[in-house]
Design a protein around this motif. Structure first.
Motif, PDB file in Angstrom:
ATOM      1  N   PHE A  37      -5.178  -3.259   0.282  1.00  0.00           N
ATOM      2  CA  PHE A  37      -6.108  -2.217  -0.156  1.00  0.00           C
ATOM      3  C   PHE A  37      -7.538  -2.720  -0.332  1.00  0.00           C
ATOM      4  O   PHE A  37      -8.428  -1.959  -0.705  1.00  0.00           O
ATOM      5  N   THR A  73      -7.138   3.207  -2.983  1.00  0.00           N
ATOM      6  CA  THR A  73      -6.151   3.515  -4.020  1.00  0.00           C
ATOM      7  C   THR A  73      -4.755   3.471  -3.406  1.00  0.00           C
ATOM      8  O   THR A  73      -4.578   3.079  -2.250  1.00  0.00           O
ATOM      9  N   HIS A  74      -3.764   3.917  -4.174  1.00  0.00           N
ATOM     10  CA  HIS A  74      -2.397   3.967  -3.669  1.00  0.00           C
ATOM     11  C   HIS A  74      -1.995   5.385  -3.286  1.00  0.00           C
ATOM     12  O   HIS A  74      -0.804   5.705  -3.211  1.00  0.00           O
ATOM     13  N   MET A  79      -2.929   4.847   1.659  1.00  0.00           N
ATOM     14  CA  MET A  79      -1.876   3.974   2.186  1.00  0.00           C
ATOM     15  C   MET A  79      -1.906   3.972   3.705  1.00  0.00           C
ATOM     16  O   MET A  79      -1.835   2.905   4.343  1.00  0.00           O
ATOM     17  N   ARG A 205       0.589  -4.412 -11.175  1.00  0.00           N
ATOM     18  CA  ARG A 205       0.915  -3.070 -11.665  1.00  0.00           C
ATOM     19  C   ARG A 205       2.271  -3.002 -12.358  1.00  0.00           C
ATOM     20  O   ARG A 205       2.810  -1.916 -12.568  1.00  0.00           O
TER      21      ARG A 205
END
Length: 233
Positions: A37, A73-74, A79, A205
């Protein structure tokens, strides 16, 4: 704890790096290698984490040839974008850039000890490759994705290497971990630690107690393996 953004000069261009400077330097440096990322807030936090421990910490922007300054971001969209960028990324050049970042760190004032590489996900694989290819003092690979594609490198590992994996990580499954363990089993410089209840991304995370435990192990590994120069602790 001061931070800054610097440019690291290479023979074929320059790239940015997030630098976190310790208030109480221990004489060592750490190159923190990004996930897919980019140099995200998570990566900057890991960089700051090592600076709080006394390390000069450098997080190079390894995607600079594809899309400099990336921080995703996720989300589902991000992604997809991240995987697209990884498809354009050269691991060969990425390892060379880690070497440039390590040389930059080594040349900074007060660095009298060693330089380590700490990577996560994509960065975990690159840390594994760095242990075999670069003149660095120690490497830590958190849940490196794709290591099984380069197991031939295992015999060439010369830097002490600690690899962390999560037992529930679908990106580095149990059969893959088995193959990795088998490939490095003859190299006394390599150690593997599996957090059985942890998933992918646990160092950035995961649960706070897991992060704390893994970081304590990482610190202990660096303390034992980085060379001590004048002023290094």
């Amino acid at each position: 704890m001061p931070t800054r953004n610097d440019q690291i000069i290479t023979p074929d261009g320059s790239f940015g790096a997030y630098i976190s400077v310790p208030d109480k330097p221990n004489g060592h440096a750490v190159v923190v290698v990004q996930e897919i990322f980019g140099v995200t807030p998570h990566i900057r936090e890991v960089t700051d984490r090592y600076a709080r421990e006394g390390y000069l910490a450098v997080a190079p922007d390894l995607f600079w040839r594809v899309e400099p300054g990336l921080s995703l971001t996720h989300s589902k969209e991000d992604m997809q974008r991240a995987f697209s960028i990884v498809g354009q990324f050269s691991e060969e050049l990425g390892v060379l850039d880690i070497g440039h970042a390590a040389a930059y760190a080594k040349a900074q004032p007060g660095i009298t000890g060693g330089v380590a590489v700490v990577g996560m996900c994509l960065g975990g694989k690159l840390a594994y490759l760095a242990a075999a290819r670069l003149p660095v003092d120690a490497c830590i690979a958190f849940y490196g994705v794709g290591i099984e594609k380069d197991l031939a490198e295992a015999g060439g590992i010369t830097a002490p290497l600690l690899m962390f994996f999560g037992g529930k990580d679908k990106y580095v499954s149990a059969p893959v971990r088995h193959d990795i363990k088998k490939a490095v089993s003859g190299n006394a410089k390599v150690a593997i630690r599996v957090y059985e209840e942890a998933d992918h991304g646990f160092y950035t995370r995961g649960e706070p107690d897991v992060i704390k435990s893994a970081h304590a192990e990482a610190k202990d590994f660096l303390s034992k393996n980085l060379p001590h120069g004048a002023g290094a602790a």
